[in-house]
Scaffold this motif. Structure first.
Motif, PDB file in Angstrom:
ATOM      1  N   THR A   1       0.777  -1.073   0.028  1.00  0.00           N
ATOM      2  CA  THR A   1      -0.102   0.013  -0.043  1.00  0.00           C
ATOM      3  C   THR A   1       0.842   1.143   0.017  1.00  0.00           C
ATOM      4  O   THR A   1       1.760   1.437   0.884  1.00  0.00           O
ATOM      5  N   ASP A   2       0.617   2.181  -0.874  1.00  0.00           N
ATOM      6  CA  ASP A   2       1.497   3.587  -0.915  1.00  0.00           C
ATOM      7  C   ASP A   2       0.874   4.401   0.084  1.00  0.00           C
ATOM      8  O   ASP A   2      -0.277   4.586   0.267  1.00  0.00           O
ATOM      9  N   ALA A   3       1.982   4.502   1.140  1.00  0.00           N
ATOM     10  CA  ALA A   3       1.555   5.288   2.265  1.00  0.00           C
ATOM     11  C   ALA A   3       1.194   6.946   1.633  1.00  0.00           C
ATOM     12  O   ALA A   3       0.168   7.604   2.589  1.00  0.00           O
ATOM     13  N   ALA A   4       1.480   7.263   0.693  1.00  0.00           N
ATOM     14  CA  ALA A   4       1.000   8.790   0.332  1.00  0.00           C
ATOM     15  C   ALA A   4      -0.398   8.751  -0.182  1.00  0.00           C
ATOM     16  O   ALA A   4      -0.906   9.829   0.142  1.00  0.00           O
ATOM     17  N   THR A   5      -1.026   7.485  -0.314  1.00  0.00           N
ATOM     18  CA  THR A   5      -2.453   7.577  -0.622  1.00  0.00           C
ATOM     19  C   THR A   5      -3.242   7.598   0.611  1.00  0.00           C
ATOM     20  O   THR A   5      -4.581   7.659   0.430  1.00  0.00           O
ATOM     21  N   LEU A   6      -2.633   7.405   1.771  1.00  0.00           N
ATOM     22  CA  LEU A   6      -3.656   7.285   2.849  1.00  0.00           C
ATOM     23  C   LEU A   6      -3.844   8.509   3.483  1.00  0.00           C
ATOM     24  O   LEU A   6      -3.160   9.547   3.427  1.00  0.00           O
ATOM     25  N   ARG A   7      -5.066   8.519   4.130  1.00  0.00           N
ATOM     26  CA  ARG A   7      -5.084   9.795   4.971  1.00  0.00           C
ATOM     27  C   ARG A   7      -4.219  10.247   5.921  1.00  0.00           C
ATOM     28  O   ARG A   7      -3.910  11.452   6.196  1.00  0.00           O
ATOM     29  N   ASP A   8      -3.840   9.205   6.641  1.00  0.00           N
ATOM     30  CA  ASP A   8      -2.675   9.422   7.901  1.00  0.00           C
ATOM     31  C   ASP A   8      -1.542   8.594   7.343  1.00  0.00           C
ATOM     32  O   ASP A   8      -1.499   7.503   7.730  1.00  0.00           O
ATOM     33  N   PRO A   9      -0.659   9.234   6.490  1.00  0.00           N
ATOM     34  CA  PRO A   9       0.286   8.294   5.778  1.00  0.00           C
ATOM     35  C   PRO A   9       1.330   7.807   6.729  1.00  0.00           C
ATOM     36  O   PRO A   9       2.363   8.837   7.143  1.00  0.00           O
ATOM     37  N   GLN A  10       1.387   6.573   6.807  1.00  0.00           N
ATOM     38  CA  GLN A  10       2.222   5.767   7.664  1.00  0.00           C
ATOM     39  C   GLN A  10       2.533   4.401   6.924  1.00  0.00           C
ATOM     40  O   GLN A  10       1.527   3.737   6.436  1.00  0.00           O
ATOM     41  N   THR A  11       3.782   3.966   6.923  1.00  0.00           N
ATOM     42  CA  THR A  11       3.962   2.612   6.548  1.00  0.00           C
ATOM     43  C   THR A  11       3.941   1.615   7.795  1.00  0.00           C
ATOM     44  O   THR A  11       3.811   1.987   8.713  1.00  0.00           O
ATOM     45  N   LEU A  12       3.939   0.272   7.429  1.00  0.00           N
ATOM     46  CA  LEU A  12       3.999  -0.295   8.433  1.00  0.00           C
ATOM     47  C   LEU A  12       5.247  -0.522   9.255  1.00  0.00           C
ATOM     48  O   LEU A  12       5.128  -0.559  10.559  1.00  0.00           O
ATOM     49  N   ALA A  13       6.354  -0.071   8.578  1.00  0.00           N
ATOM     50  CA  ALA A  13       7.638  -0.027   9.285  1.00  0.00           C
ATOM     51  C   ALA A  13       7.471   0.956  10.266  1.00  0.00           C
ATOM     52  O   ALA A  13       8.386   1.083  11.394  1.00  0.00           O
ATOM     53  N   ASP A  14       6.717   2.084   9.896  1.00  0.00           N
ATOM     54  CA  ASP A  14       6.626   3.300  10.907  1.00  0.00           C
ATOM     55  C   ASP A  14       6.022   2.840  12.133  1.00  0.00           C
ATOM     56  O   ASP A  14       5.947   3.663  13.380  1.00  0.00           O
ATOM     57  N   ARG A  15       5.168   1.639  12.025  1.00  0.00           N
ATOM     58  CA  ARG A  15       4.227   1.334  13.429  1.00  0.00           C
ATOM     59  C   ARG A  15       4.618   0.244  14.010  1.00  0.00           C
ATOM     60  O   ARG A  15       3.866  -0.207  14.921  1.00  0.00           O
ATOM     61  N   VAL A  16       5.713  -0.395  13.584  1.00  0.00           N
ATOM     62  CA  VAL A  16       6.240  -1.664  14.208  1.00  0.00           C
ATOM     63  C   VAL A  16       7.583  -1.434  14.625  1.00  0.00           C
ATOM     64  O   VAL A  16       8.295  -0.521  14.224  1.00  0.00           O
ATOM     65  N   VAL A  17       8.236  -2.409  15.664  1.00  0.00           N
ATOM     66  CA  VAL A  17       9.541  -2.433  16.196  1.00  0.00           C
ATOM     67  C   VAL A  17      10.369  -3.044  14.886  1.00  0.00           C
ATOM     68  O   VAL A  17      10.144  -3.842  14.442  1.00  0.00           O
ATOM     69  N   ASP A  18      11.710  -2.322  14.900  1.00  0.00           N
ATOM     70  CA  ASP A  18      12.544  -3.043  13.770  1.00  0.00           C
ATOM     71  C   ASP A  18      12.732  -4.375  14.205  1.00  0.00           C
ATOM     72  O   ASP A  18      13.118  -4.769  15.444  1.00  0.00           O
ATOM     73  N   GLY A  19      12.666  -5.333  13.135  1.00  0.00           N
ATOM     74  CA  GLY A  19      13.137  -6.715  13.226  1.00  0.00           C
ATOM     75  C   GLY A  19      12.023  -7.610  13.776  1.00  0.00           C
ATOM     76  O   GLY A  19      12.085  -8.818  14.008  1.00  0.00           O
ATOM     77  N   LYS A  20      10.797  -6.771  14.337  1.00  0.00           N
ATOM     78  CA  LYS A  20       9.631  -7.591  14.817  1.00  0.00           C
ATOM     79  C   LYS A  20       8.296  -7.170  13.979  1.00  0.00           C
ATOM     80  O   LYS A  20       7.398  -6.830  14.543  1.00  0.00           O
ATOM     81  N   THR A  21       8.610  -7.147  12.805  1.00  0.00           N
ATOM     82  CA  THR A  21       7.473  -6.656  11.785  1.00  0.00           C
ATOM     83  C   THR A  21       6.005  -7.420  11.894  1.00  0.00           C
ATOM     84  O   THR A  21       4.956  -6.784  11.764  1.00  0.00           O
ATOM     85  N   GLN A  22       6.340  -8.601  12.398  1.00  0.00           N
ATOM     86  CA  GLN A  22       5.016  -9.299  12.614  1.00  0.00           C
ATOM     87  C   GLN A  22       4.082  -9.010  13.797  1.00  0.00           C
ATOM     88  O   GLN A  22       3.106  -9.518  13.732  1.00  0.00           O
ATOM     89  N   TRP A  23       4.654  -8.297  14.446  1.00  0.00           N
ATOM     90  CA  TRP A  23       3.771  -7.836  15.804  1.00  0.00           C
ATOM     91  C   TRP A  23       3.343  -6.306  15.497  1.00  0.00           C
ATOM     92  O   TRP A  23       4.218  -5.473  15.824  1.00  0.00           O
ATOM     93  N   LEU A  24       2.098  -6.073  15.610  1.00  0.00           N
ATOM     94  CA  LEU A  24       1.511  -4.805  15.416  1.00  0.00           C
ATOM     95  C   LEU A  24       0.754  -4.681  16.995  1.00  0.00           C
ATOM     96  O   LEU A  24      -0.130  -5.563  17.301  1.00  0.00           O
ATOM     97  N   VAL A  25       1.198  -3.754  17.759  1.00  0.00           N
ATOM     98  CA  VAL A  25       0.465  -3.265  18.932  1.00  0.00           C
ATOM     99  C   VAL A  25      -0.177  -1.572  18.579  1.00  0.00           C
ATOM    100  O   VAL A  25       0.472  -0.779  18.444  1.00  0.00           O
ATOM    101  N   THR A  26      -1.472  -1.867  18.903  1.00  0.00           N
ATOM    102  CA  THR A  26      -2.112  -0.599  19.064  1.00  0.00           C
ATOM    103  C   THR A  26      -3.135  -0.326  20.013  1.00  0.00           C
ATOM    104  O   THR A  26      -3.606  -1.359  20.698  1.00  0.00           O
ATOM    105  N   MET A  27      -3.561   0.833  20.251  1.00  0.00           N
ATOM    106  CA  MET A  27      -4.707   1.440  21.194  1.00  0.00           C
ATOM    107  C   MET A  27      -5.852   0.889  20.423  1.00  0.00           C
ATOM    108  O   MET A  27      -6.066   0.927  19.303  1.00  0.00           O
ATOM    109  N   GLY A  28      -6.922   0.149  21.047  1.00  0.00           N
ATOM    110  CA  GLY A  28      -8.138  -0.353  20.460  1.00  0.00           C
ATOM    111  C   GLY A  28      -9.182   0.826  20.746  1.00  0.00           C
ATOM    112  O   GLY A  28     -10.358   0.498  21.218  1.00  0.00           O
ATOM    113  N   VAL A  29      -8.912   2.005  20.424  1.00  0.00           N
ATOM    114  CA  VAL A  29      -9.916   3.266  20.294  1.00  0.00           C
ATOM    115  C   VAL A  29      -9.788   3.752  19.242  1.00  0.00           C
ATOM    116  O   VAL A  29      -8.878   4.450  18.574  1.00  0.00           O
ATOM    117  N   CYS A  30     -10.886   3.981  18.423  1.00  0.00           N
ATOM    118  CA  CYS A  30     -11.317   4.605  17.247  1.00  0.00           C
ATOM    119  C   CYS A  30     -10.780   6.055  17.527  1.00  0.00           C
ATOM    120  O   CYS A  30     -11.051   6.749  18.290  1.00  0.00           O
TER     121      CYS A  30
END
Length: 189
Positions: free
Chosen positions: A98-127
């Motif tokens: 997914t091209d991050a530039a096309t997103l409303r809040d542009p972030q790549t997956l790498a921006d949202r995970v810890v380096d070397g642990k790409t398979q784990w995504l941790v987010t707050m469960g609040v819309c």
């Protein structure tokens, strides 16, 4: 000789220098008052520190060993829902495609995970729209059009990386500060 004796009585040495007794008493009194002030203020300042139960909620440890690839869990952090998702290689590839530039809040997956642990995504469960709890972390819940999370309150759709893709939410799901304490555990907060 009379002047020399008078100065010696007041605490000044015959050589012409030194501290008078009155100066010493003044310095001692001010020092004593200063120490007393610190002793009086210290408990007042210390009572403003957070209590033990608040400090215990300041961080949460999450065991990742039971989360299978493609599965997400709900837990809590600071009395709010926390989502932990174990991304599959396909989900990672799709998020990276997914091209991050096309997103409303542009972030790549790498921006949202810890380096070397790409398979784990941790987010707050609040819309990020009005604070509802999105669906998609529980077994059999609606994951929305992009396979991530769906907020039933106003119809926001998030992808598997927790990024807003459709609906009124202005931002991606928040990623709290977290660190890996081992390969199968994280400390959030």
């Amino acid at each position: 000789m009379a002047t020399l004796e008078n100065t010696a009585d007041e605490g000044v040495s015959a050589e012409g220098g030194g501290v008078r007794r009155r100066d010493f008493i003044n310095i001692a009194a001010v020092s004593f008052a200063g120490v007393g002030g610190v002793v009086a203020v210290l408990p007042l300042v210390n009572q403003m520190n957070p209590s033990a139960d608040v400090l215990a909620m300041a961080s949460s440890e999450v065991d990742l060993s039971g989360i299978k690839p493609g599965q997400a869990i709900k837990t809590t952090f600071r009395s709010q829902p926390l989502f932990v998702r174990h991304l599959t290689p396909e989900e990672i590839a799709k998020a990276d495609a997914t091209d991050a530039a096309t997103l409303r809040d542009p972030q790549t997956l790498a921006d949202r995970v810890v380096d070397g642990k790409t398979q784990w995504l941790v987010t707050m469960g609040v819309c990020t729209h009005l604070g509802c709890v999105p669906l998609g972390a529980g077994e059999g819940e609606n994951k929305g059009e992009f396979g991530g999370y769906f907020c039933p309150c106003h119809g926001s759709h998030y992808d598997t990386a927790g990024r807003i893709r459709k609906g009124p939410a202005p931002k991606n799901l928040e990623v709290p500060p977290y660190t890996f304490t081992s390969d199968t555990a994280i400390l959030v907060g």
